[in-house]
Design an enzyme around this catalytic site. Structure first.
Site, PDB file in Angstrom:
ATOM      1  N   TRP A  56       0.728  -1.303  -0.069  1.00 48.55           N
ATOM      2  CA  TRP A  56       0.121   0.074  -0.073  1.00 48.55           C
ATOM      3  C   TRP A  56       0.897   1.262   0.167  1.00 48.55           C
ATOM      4  O   TRP A  56       0.524   2.230  -0.642  1.00 48.55           O
ATOM      5  CB  TRP A  56      -1.058  -0.092   1.390  1.00 48.55           C
ATOM      6  N   ASP A  93      -1.585   6.549   6.857  1.00 47.01           N
ATOM      7  CA  ASP A  93      -2.510   5.771   6.374  1.00 47.01           C
ATOM      8  C   ASP A  93      -2.931   4.634   7.186  1.00 47.01           C
ATOM      9  O   ASP A  93      -2.051   3.749   7.680  1.00 47.01           O
ATOM     10  CB  ASP A  93      -2.169   5.068   4.761  1.00 47.01           C
ATOM     11  N   LYS A  98     -12.211  -1.752   6.874  1.00 42.08           N
ATOM     12  CA  LYS A  98     -11.379  -3.070   7.615  1.00 42.08           C
ATOM     13  C   LYS A  98     -11.805  -2.804   9.031  1.00 42.08           C
ATOM     14  O   LYS A  98     -12.187  -3.778   9.734  1.00 42.08           O
ATOM     15  CB  LYS A  98     -10.025  -2.655   7.442  1.00 42.08           C
TER      16      LYS A  98
HETATM   17  C1  LIG Z   1      -6.893  -1.632   2.155  1.00 40.84           C
HETATM   18  C2  LIG Z   1      -6.144  -0.673   2.257  1.00 40.84           C
HETATM   19  C3  LIG Z   1      -6.015   0.502   1.346  1.00 40.84           C
HETATM   20  C4  LIG Z   1      -6.963   0.635   0.151  1.00 40.84           C
HETATM   21  O1  LIG Z   1      -8.047   0.930   0.516  1.00 40.84           O
HETATM   22  P1  LIG Z   1      -9.532   1.409  -0.471  1.00 40.84           P
HETATM   23  O2  LIG Z   1     -10.349   1.972   0.289  1.00 40.84           O
HETATM   24  O3  LIG Z   1      -9.820  -0.013  -1.181  1.00 40.84           O
HETATM   25  O4  LIG Z   1      -8.881   2.165  -1.188  1.00 40.84           O
HETATM   26  C5  LIG Z   1      -5.132   1.322   1.491  1.00 40.84           C
HETATM   27  N1  LIG Z   1      -4.210   1.441   2.508  1.00 40.84           N
HETATM   28  C6  LIG Z   1      -4.095   0.224   3.366  1.00 40.84           C
HETATM   29  C7  LIG Z   1      -2.946   0.142   4.605  1.00 40.84           C
HETATM   30  C8  LIG Z   1      -5.120  -0.852   3.274  1.00 40.84           C
HETATM   31  O5  LIG Z   1      -5.357  -1.812   4.212  1.00 40.84           O
END
Ligand SMILES: *Cc1c(COP(=O)(O)O)cnc(C)c1O
Length: 359
Positions: free
Chosen positions: A101, A171, A195
């Protein structure tokens, strides 16, 4: 058959939230309207909207000088929006690479301006969290970007780094609401909800208000944080149903010990699985180094590839959903986000031990 949901995202929601949503999503507080049918300008929806925002603030103990935004486009949209707003000409942005990511975030930033790798653990196949050399931060670096939990590789910052001068953007898609955050060390923290916070479709962005004044004003309005901040995230139609369920998840967190409750749940659950791995005599091999282990995504392999196939097959038959590792790394992964009940993790730990004993 009971399904034990270890999906990496979208992932498990608390059972209580699903039950509540079943009743009220389609007939909100006996109003005769489903949440998705209401005007987003109605007082009824405003209660949902501002209720969710104030719960986020309360749970994460967010200071008043931060803006809390509910946006669309997922965390991936933030990979683009952050540099569009904060990486201007003559400036650079520093990226800490700790997994897939963060690589994606770096790539997007590189399309906007000068984005460079500040540190990386790619060489050891992202088994660990890299250390940041703050002395290597280039001049005119507008922010340092890092990923607090690496969903695919199963590593996590045990503590976020002490902020120096440069703003820190995080993030936190896969560990938001699982641990306390020291806001002195963070300027932006964002997460797709699917998540640890609710259903997909809504993205939580928490941003220091002083940043809003420094953002780029020459990009389309819909992509500027200021637009959304000024309109309380009601500039355009928000994902009302997702925000409603997110609010239910926030209430569930509050009823289950708040952020401290989530913290201890997370470490107890993770310990159950890591104990099995550590006491397996290398039958199970963890991917992450011990001091970089994630409490949210437990990644491991079986020493024998054929046995691994059999393990995944039997796990599936038993009702364990989502235990197969991400296609880019293989192996096995159990995502044990907030909503995954302790007894489901106990069942998986037990299954792992039994599988080892019989092979
Ligand atoms: C799942 C995830 C993403 C992507 O998320 P989307 O909402 O599908 O764009 C980005 N960063 C991390 C750490 C993730 O686990």
């Amino acid at each position: 058959m009971t399904i034990y949901n270890f999906n990496a995202g979208p992932s498990a929601l608390p059972q209580e939230v699903i039950e509540k949503a079943q009743k009220s999503l389609f007939n909100f507080e006996n109003s005769g309207l489903s949440v998705m049918e209401m005007s987003h300008r109605s007082p009824m929806y405003e209660e949902i909207h501002f209720g969710a925002i104030s719960s986020i603030k309360e749970i994460l103990n967010i200071p008043d000088d931060f803006e809390i935004l509910l946006l669309q486009g997922g965390a991936s949209m933030q990979f683009a929006m952050l540099p569009m707003n904060f990486l201007q000409s003559e400036q650079s942005a520093a990226y800490v690479l700790s997994g897939s990511w963060s690589e994606k975030a770096l790539k997007e930033a590189g399309r906007i301006g000068d984005a460079y790798v500040l540190s990386s653990s790619k060489e050891d196949n992202y088994k660990s969290i890299p250390t940041i050399e703050f002395d290597s931060v280039k001049e005119n670096t507008s922010y340092i970007h890092l990923t607090s939990n690496n969903t695919i590789f199963g590593t996590q910052w045990q503590e976020l780094p002490e902020k120096q001068r440069t703003p820190i953007f995080v993030d936190a898609s896969s560990d938001i609401f699982s641990k306390r955050i020291n806001w002195n060390n963070v300027d932006v923290l964002y997460a797709g909800a699917q998540k640890n916070a609710g259903p997909s479709g809504v993205t939580v962005v928490i941003m220091r208000k002083t940043l809003l004044e420094q953002s780029n004003t020459s990009i389309p309005q819909i992509l500027t944080y200021n637009t959304h901040a000024k309109a309380d995230s009601l500039y355009h139609t928000p994902p009302t149903g997702s925000i409603y369920v997110l609010g239910l998840v926030m209430n569930w967190i509050k009823e289950n010990g708040g952020i401290e409750g989530m913290e201890s749940r997370a470490s107890n659950k993770a310990a159950l699985l890591y104990d099995v791995i550590d006491n397996s005599n290398q039958f199970y091999v963890g991917h992450a180094l011990v001091n970089s282990r994630s409490l949210m995504n437990v990644t491991f392999r079986l020493s024998d590839e054929n046995l691994e196939k059999k393990f995944l097959q039997e796990a599936k038959e038993f009702g364990f959903e989502g235990v197969k590792g991400h296609r880019s790394v293989g192996g096995c992964r159990a995502s044990i986000y907030n909503a995954v009940p302790v007894d489901h993790v106990e069942k998986l730990a037990h299954f792992m031990k039994e599988f080892q004993n019989s092979h």
